[in-house]
Design an enzyme around this catalytic site. Structure first.
Site, PDB file in Angstrom:
ATOM      1  N   GLY A  43       0.511  -1.481   0.205  1.00 48.13           N
ATOM      2  CA  GLY A  43       0.220  -0.156   0.063  1.00 48.13           C
ATOM      3  C   GLY A  43       0.776   1.621   0.306  1.00 48.13           C
ATOM      4  N   CYS A  46       0.625   6.272   0.885  1.00 52.55           N
ATOM      5  CA  CYS A  46      -0.625   6.583   0.980  1.00 52.55           C
ATOM      6  C   CYS A  46      -1.159   5.111   2.597  1.00 52.55           C
ATOM      7  N   LYS A  55      -6.223   9.890   8.066  1.00 52.45           N
ATOM      8  CA  LYS A  55      -7.629   9.958   8.195  1.00 52.45           C
ATOM      9  C   LYS A  55      -8.215   9.556   9.080  1.00 52.45           C
ATOM     10  N   SER A 150       7.669   8.856  -2.846  1.00 51.33           N
ATOM     11  CA  SER A 150       8.295  10.420  -3.032  1.00 51.33           C
ATOM     12  C   SER A 150       8.532  10.643  -1.484  1.00 51.33           C
ATOM     13  N   GLY A 185       5.446  24.885   6.889  1.00 46.70           N
ATOM     14  CA  GLY A 185       4.701  24.614   6.350  1.00 46.70           C
ATOM     15  C   GLY A 185       2.832  24.455   5.804  1.00 46.70           C
ATOM     16  N   ASP A 318       3.658   9.294  -7.366  1.00 50.42           N
ATOM     17  CA  ASP A 318       4.867  10.666  -7.244  1.00 50.42           C
ATOM     18  C   ASP A 318       6.363  10.609  -7.843  1.00 50.42           C
ATOM     19  N   MET A 324       1.232  15.193  -6.007  1.00 48.58           N
ATOM     20  CA  MET A 324       1.079  14.585  -5.992  1.00 48.58           C
ATOM     21  C   MET A 324       0.254  13.306  -4.864  1.00 48.58           C
ATOM     22  N   HIS A 450     -33.230  17.083  -1.859  1.00 49.17           N
ATOM     23  CA  HIS A 450     -33.159  18.605  -0.618  1.00 49.17           C
ATOM     24  C   HIS A 450     -33.347  17.815   0.411  1.00 49.17           C
TER      25      HIS A 450
HETATM   26  P1  FAD Z   1       3.991   5.688  -2.350  1.00 47.90           P
HETATM   27  O1  FAD Z   1       2.989   5.575  -2.065  1.00 47.90           O
HETATM   28  O2  FAD Z   1       4.959   7.057  -2.121  1.00 47.90           O
HETATM   29  O3  FAD Z   1       4.117   4.219  -2.761  1.00 47.90           O
HETATM   30  C1  FAD Z   1       5.649   3.579  -3.419  1.00 47.90           C
HETATM   31  C2  FAD Z   1       6.538   2.869  -2.408  1.00 47.90           C
HETATM   32  O4  FAD Z   1       7.273   2.157  -3.219  1.00 47.90           O
HETATM   33  C3  FAD Z   1       6.690   2.158  -1.173  1.00 47.90           C
HETATM   34  O5  FAD Z   1       5.863   1.801  -0.181  1.00 47.90           O
HETATM   35  C4  FAD Z   1       8.136   2.368  -1.018  1.00 47.90           C
HETATM   36  O6  FAD Z   1       8.419   1.104   0.156  1.00 47.90           O
HETATM   37  C5  FAD Z   1       7.860   1.669  -2.093  1.00 47.90           C
HETATM   38  N1  FAD Z   1       9.817   1.811  -2.756  1.00 47.90           N
HETATM   39  C6  FAD Z   1      10.311   2.795  -3.026  1.00 47.90           C
HETATM   40  N2  FAD Z   1      11.741   2.133  -3.384  1.00 47.90           N
HETATM   41  C7  FAD Z   1      11.747   1.282  -3.443  1.00 47.90           C
HETATM   42  C8  FAD Z   1      12.465   0.393  -4.577  1.00 47.90           C
HETATM   43  N3  FAD Z   1      13.702   0.702  -4.891  1.00 47.90           N
HETATM   44  N4  FAD Z   1      12.667  -1.004  -4.348  1.00 47.90           N
HETATM   45  C9  FAD Z   1      11.288  -1.660  -3.492  1.00 47.90           C
HETATM   46  N5  FAD Z   1      10.893  -0.452  -3.590  1.00 47.90           N
HETATM   47  C10 FAD Z   1      10.877   0.241  -3.725  1.00 47.90           C
HETATM   48  N6  FAD Z   1      -3.306  11.647  -1.479  1.00 47.90           N
HETATM   49  C11 FAD Z   1      -4.136  11.651  -1.785  1.00 47.90           C
HETATM   50  O7  FAD Z   1      -4.433  11.554  -2.653  1.00 47.90           O
HETATM   51  N7  FAD Z   1      -5.178  11.525  -0.423  1.00 47.90           N
HETATM   52  C12 FAD Z   1      -4.301  12.297   1.086  1.00 47.90           C
HETATM   53  O8  FAD Z   1      -5.682  12.118   2.071  1.00 47.90           O
HETATM   54  C13 FAD Z   1      -2.999  11.769   1.173  1.00 47.90           C
HETATM   55  N8  FAD Z   1      -3.324  11.868   2.549  1.00 47.90           N
HETATM   56  C14 FAD Z   1      -1.693  12.173   2.527  1.00 47.90           C
HETATM   57  C15 FAD Z   1      -1.007  12.183   4.172  1.00 47.90           C
HETATM   58  C16 FAD Z   1       0.625  11.946   4.080  1.00 47.90           C
HETATM   59  C17 FAD Z   1       0.966  11.972   5.675  1.00 47.90           C
HETATM   60  C18 FAD Z   1       0.711  12.240   3.222  1.00 47.90           C
HETATM   61  C19 FAD Z   1       2.396  11.877   2.851  1.00 47.90           C
HETATM   62  C20 FAD Z   1       1.212  12.081   1.489  1.00 47.90           C
HETATM   63  C21 FAD Z   1      -0.653  12.144   1.847  1.00 47.90           C
HETATM   64  N9  FAD Z   1      -1.053  11.690   0.606  1.00 47.90           N
HETATM   65  C22 FAD Z   1      -2.766  11.362  -0.094  1.00 47.90           C
HETATM   66  C23 FAD Z   1      -0.249  11.936  -1.076  1.00 47.90           C
HETATM   67  C24 FAD Z   1      -0.292  10.534  -1.858  1.00 47.90           C
HETATM   68  O9  FAD Z   1       0.172   9.283  -0.900  1.00 47.90           O
HETATM   69  C25 FAD Z   1       0.727   9.926  -2.496  1.00 47.90           C
HETATM   70  O10 FAD Z   1       0.834  10.479  -3.379  1.00 47.90           O
HETATM   71  C26 FAD Z   1       0.659   8.416  -3.400  1.00 47.90           C
HETATM   72  O11 FAD Z   1       1.620   7.656  -1.962  1.00 47.90           O
HETATM   73  C27 FAD Z   1       1.960   8.489  -4.343  1.00 47.90           C
HETATM   74  O12 FAD Z   1       1.624   6.724  -4.449  1.00 47.90           O
HETATM   75  P2  FAD Z   1       2.775   6.285  -5.528  1.00 47.90           P
HETATM   76  O13 FAD Z   1       2.022   5.444  -5.860  1.00 47.90           O
HETATM   77  O14 FAD Z   1       3.745   6.952  -6.217  1.00 47.90           O
HETATM   78  O15 FAD Z   1       4.671   5.974  -4.401  1.00 47.90           O
HETATM   79  P1  NAD Z   2       2.593  21.031   0.456  1.00 47.81           P
HETATM   80  O1  NAD Z   2       3.255  21.944  -1.258  1.00 47.81           O
HETATM   81  O2  NAD Z   2       0.943  20.557   0.419  1.00 47.81           O
HETATM   82  O3  NAD Z   2       2.697  22.458   0.997  1.00 47.81           O
HETATM   83  C1  NAD Z   2       4.096  22.976   1.634  1.00 47.81           C
HETATM   84  C2  NAD Z   2       4.276  23.994   2.364  1.00 47.81           C
HETATM   85  O4  NAD Z   2       5.036  24.869   2.727  1.00 47.81           O
HETATM   86  C3  NAD Z   2       3.742  25.525   1.114  1.00 47.81           C
HETATM   87  O5  NAD Z   2       2.120  25.903   1.230  1.00 47.81           O
HETATM   88  C4  NAD Z   2       5.463  26.050   1.154  1.00 47.81           C
HETATM   89  O6  NAD Z   2       4.975  27.339   0.711  1.00 47.81           O
HETATM   90  C5  NAD Z   2       5.768  26.198   2.594  1.00 47.81           C
HETATM   91  N1  NAD Z   2       7.075  26.028   2.228  1.00 47.81           N
HETATM   92  C6  NAD Z   2       8.029  25.544   1.725  1.00 47.81           C
HETATM   93  N2  NAD Z   2       8.938  25.802   2.051  1.00 47.81           N
HETATM   94  C7  NAD Z   2       9.045  26.685   3.395  1.00 47.81           C
HETATM   95  C8  NAD Z   2       9.650  27.100   4.499  1.00 47.81           C
HETATM   96  N3  NAD Z   2      11.542  26.916   4.460  1.00 47.81           N
HETATM   97  N4  NAD Z   2       9.463  27.569   5.499  1.00 47.81           N
HETATM   98  C9  NAD Z   2       7.950  27.586   5.511  1.00 47.81           C
HETATM   99  N5  NAD Z   2       6.956  26.817   4.905  1.00 47.81           N
HETATM  100  C10 NAD Z   2       7.304  26.845   3.912  1.00 47.81           C
HETATM  101  O7  NAD Z   2       3.219  19.740   0.464  1.00 47.81           O
HETATM  102  P2  NAD Z   2       3.278  18.928   2.159  1.00 47.81           P
HETATM  103  O8  NAD Z   2       2.096  19.718   3.467  1.00 47.81           O
HETATM  104  O9  NAD Z   2       4.370  18.782   2.941  1.00 47.81           O
HETATM  105  O10 NAD Z   2       2.103  17.594   1.526  1.00 47.81           O
HETATM  106  C11 NAD Z   2       3.001  17.241   1.115  1.00 47.81           C
HETATM  107  C12 NAD Z   2       2.698  16.851  -0.651  1.00 47.81           C
HETATM  108  O11 NAD Z   2       1.724  15.250  -0.192  1.00 47.81           O
HETATM  109  C13 NAD Z   2       1.198  17.628  -0.953  1.00 47.81           C
HETATM  110  O12 NAD Z   2       1.950  18.085  -2.208  1.00 47.81           O
HETATM  111  C14 NAD Z   2       0.161  16.553  -1.135  1.00 47.81           C
HETATM  112  O13 NAD Z   2       0.348  16.460  -2.808  1.00 47.81           O
HETATM  113  C15 NAD Z   2       0.303  14.808  -0.715  1.00 47.81           C
HETATM  114  N6  NAD Z   2      -0.243  15.091   0.211  1.00 47.81           N
HETATM  115  C16 NAD Z   2      -2.059  15.364   0.074  1.00 47.81           C
HETATM  116  C17 NAD Z   2      -2.953  15.104   1.239  1.00 47.81           C
HETATM  117  C18 NAD Z   2      -4.057  15.462   0.955  1.00 47.81           C
HETATM  118  O14 NAD Z   2      -4.137  15.012  -0.923  1.00 47.81           O
HETATM  119  N7  NAD Z   2      -5.333  15.190   1.460  1.00 47.81           N
HETATM  120  C19 NAD Z   2      -2.952  15.039   2.271  1.00 47.81           C
HETATM  121  C20 NAD Z   2      -0.993  15.060   2.731  1.00 47.81           C
HETATM  122  C21 NAD Z   2      -0.074  15.445   1.308  1.00 47.81           C
END
Ligand code: FAD
Ligand code: NAD
Length: 471
Positions: A43, A46, A55, A150, A185, A318, A324, A450
């Site tokens: 997974g 995410c 969540k 990422s 941020g 990502d 992302m 409604h």
């Molecule tokens: P990832 O989910 O990052 O998966 C990559 C996988 O690759 C990892 O499991 C890693 O272990 C594996 N991997 C890496 N390198 C190697 C290697 N060399 N060999 C084997 N395995 C490897 N997005 C949303 O849309 N909604 C949200 O509510 C949301 N909430 C988030 C909350 C947080 C705290 C964070 C950090 C992110 C959130 N995101 C959310 C962003 C979302 O998690 C990412 O956009 C998404 O997971 C990207 O999917 P991916 O498949 O590209 O990579």
């Molecule tokens: P973000 O890009 O959403 O926000 C980063 C913020 O940090 C920006 O507003 C930027 O201006 C600020 N910033 C950058 N450098 C700074 C500095 N030196 N000092 C103070 N502020 C600074 O990034 P994030 O919140 O780290 O999340 C990363 C990514 O993960 C998101 O862009 C999103 O794609 C994904 N994500 C998605 C969800 C969701 O879909 N609900 C939830 C969590 C994460």
């Protein structure tokens, strides 16, 4: 290295929402597929440390805050709730386990080989997988799909220890509610994690470099969210950067400075969350040796079929350009698998929603007003507040609005932006509208039940033509 002799039509590296969805779709289409991940638990970011645990905790903390603040207004009198943070975290972990195991079940159902270990592309058509105990095995593949996701962007001067100075991963597993949390941020993670800990009792200060929060969304959304979150107790320091952090036993001393330069100041807190964005992760993949090109931001370069600079090696999610987001990665996974199976997979990048799961939520799809202005597009805007929506009034969720931007000429919906209760669910209607090239008139003529929150969407569509009924 031991040769296993196993050959697959497709090896997917990374089991996040991009990788696991691509693996399932490719298997559905008849390909033999292996999916490799370093983590045993499927997974990716995410499910393990991102969307799902955040969540789960956001929901639990929302229940806690509502029980403490909102019930009396409904005539429900309860003692002030007590927090059992351990139980809240255990519930979150259980949710993660159920969902990650669910992917294992789907892999078995679709006859996908799950490999655990670190993958390196030794040459086009060959992937070496090194297990935690150091043993390695090589596998052949007609095609390789990189979906390695990422990692948190580090901030110079802030040494992350995941205890006092944390990334989102540490912020999802704190053992105590911090007295004062500084979030660096004001983006997706900053606002979600800031809301979560504020609801559980922390003082939360968001330090943002720019002069607005949620910079990737429509300007009115950022402004409204800031006002609402300030009412909930979050503090904002905009136009400010963190220069250094000194972690001590009893807390962290931060040095802040105006973004444009100037006199430094200090700020003490218990926990610092670094949430200044994420970077594509390609470490250890052997991309240089394989000849896979990266762009200036370290992202893997792909064409519109997700093919990298090397035939037979593809990339999604990502680790390539674009938002992302889990659903963007999933859609690319579906499209790429379909292309590999000879079909015509496609992603409409103009219709990918973004949702911030605070309460109220913020949700956007399509273009913002700022983007339309910059492109010189002639547009009309229709806006409707939840204060005038009857369902919002019945539940007590009357903050926020729906805003629809439509082409001034042909009335096509170009963008839609919502701050409001369950905005993330509501935005789907407008994503579908954009996908189908619908006009504001089409949405305005659609009968909406409604009393529902989505009536605010219809009213905003009516407002595009200055004919909203309830305002
Ligand atoms: P990832 O989910 O990052 O998966 C990559 C996988 O690759 C990892 O499991 C890693 O272990 C594996 N991997 C890496 N390198 C190697 C290697 N060399 N060999 C084997 N395995 C490897 N997005 C949303 O849309 N909604 C949200 O509510 C949301 N909430 C988030 C909350 C947080 C705290 C964070 C950090 C992110 C959130 N995101 C959310 C962003 C979302 O998690 C990412 O956009 C998404 O997971 C990207 O999917 P991916 O498949 O590209 O990579
Ligand atoms: P973000 O890009 O959403 O926000 C980063 C913020 O940090 C920006 O507003 C930027 O201006 C600020 N910033 C950058 N450098 C700074 C500095 N030196 N000092 C103070 N502020 C600074 O990034 P994030 O919140 O780290 O999340 C990363 C990514 O993960 C998101 O862009 C999103 O794609 C994904 N994500 C998605 C969800 C969701 O879909 N609900 C939830 C969590 C994460």
């Amino acid at each position: 290295m031991s040769e296993t002799g196993s050959n697959f039509d497709l090896i997917v590296i990374g089991s996040g929402p991009g990788g696991y969805v691509a693996a399932i779709r490719a298997a559905q289409l008849g390909l033999t597929v292996a999916c490799v991940d370093k983590r045993e638990s499927l997974g990716g970011t995410c499910l393990n440390i991102g969307c799902i645990p955040s969540k789960a905790l956001l929901h639990s903390s929302e229940l806690f805050a509502r029980t403490g603040h909102d019930l009396a207004a409904h005539g429900i009198l309860v003692e002030a709730p007590k927090l059992d943070l351990g139980a809240m975290m255990a519930r979150k972990d259980k949710v993660v386990t159920i969902l990650t195991k669910g992917i294992g079940f789907l892999f078995k159902k679709n006859k996908i080989t799950h490999l655990v270990g670190s993958a390196t592309i030794t040459k086009p058509g060959e992937v070496s997988v090194t297990a935690a105990d150091g043993t390695a095995a090589a596998y052949g593949a007609t095609n390789i799909l990189i979906a390695t996701g990422s990692v948190t962007t580090p901030l110079p001067g802030l040494d992350i220890d995941e205890e006092r100075i944390v990334t989102s991963t540490g912020a999802l597993a704190l053992s105590d509610v911090p007295g004062h949390m500084v979030v660096v941020g004001g983006g997706y993670i900053g606002l979600e994690m800031g809301s979560l800990w504020a609801r559980l009792g922390a003082r939360v200060t968001v330090v943002e470099f720019l002069d607005r929060i949620l910079a990737t969304m429509d300007g009115e959304i950022g402004a409204a969210m800031q006002e609402i979150l300030e009412k909930q107790g979050l503090e904002f320091r905009l136009g400010t950067k963190v220069m250094a952090a000194n972690a001590r036993k009893d807390g962290v001393g931060l040095t802040l400075e105006p973004a444009s330069g100037g006199k430094p100041e200090s700020l003490d807190c218990d926990t610092v969350l670094v949430a200044v964005g994420r970077l594509p992760y390609t470490e250890g993949l052997g991309l240089e040796g394989a000849g896979v090109k990266l762009d200036d931001h370290g992202r893997i370069e792909v064409d519109d079929h997700y093919l990298t600079s090397v035939p037979g090696i593809y990339a999604i999610g990502d680790v390539i350009a674009g938002a992302m987001l889990a659903h963007k990665a999933e859609d690319e996974g579906l499209a790429c698998a379909e292309i590999l199976a000879g079909q015509s997979g496609h992603v409409n990048y103009g219709a990918i929603p973004g949702v911030v799961y605070t309460w109220p939520e913020a949700a956007s799809v399509g273009q913002s007003e700022e983007e339309l202005k910059a492109q010189g597009v002639d547009y009309k805007a229709g806006k409707f507040p939840f204060a005038a929506n009857s369902r919002g009034r019945t539940t007590g969720d009357s903050d926020g609005f729906v805003k629809i931007l439509a082409d001034a000429g042909d009335d096509r919906i170009l963008g839609a932006h919502i701050v409001g209760p369950d905005a993330g669910t509501m935005i789907a209607e407008l994503g579908l509208a954009i996908e189908f090239d619908a006009t504001a008139e089409d949405v305005a003529r659609t009968c909406h039940a409604h009393p529902t929150l989505n009536e605010a969407v219809r009213e905003a569509a009516l407002a595009v033509d200055a004919r909203a009924i309830h305002i």
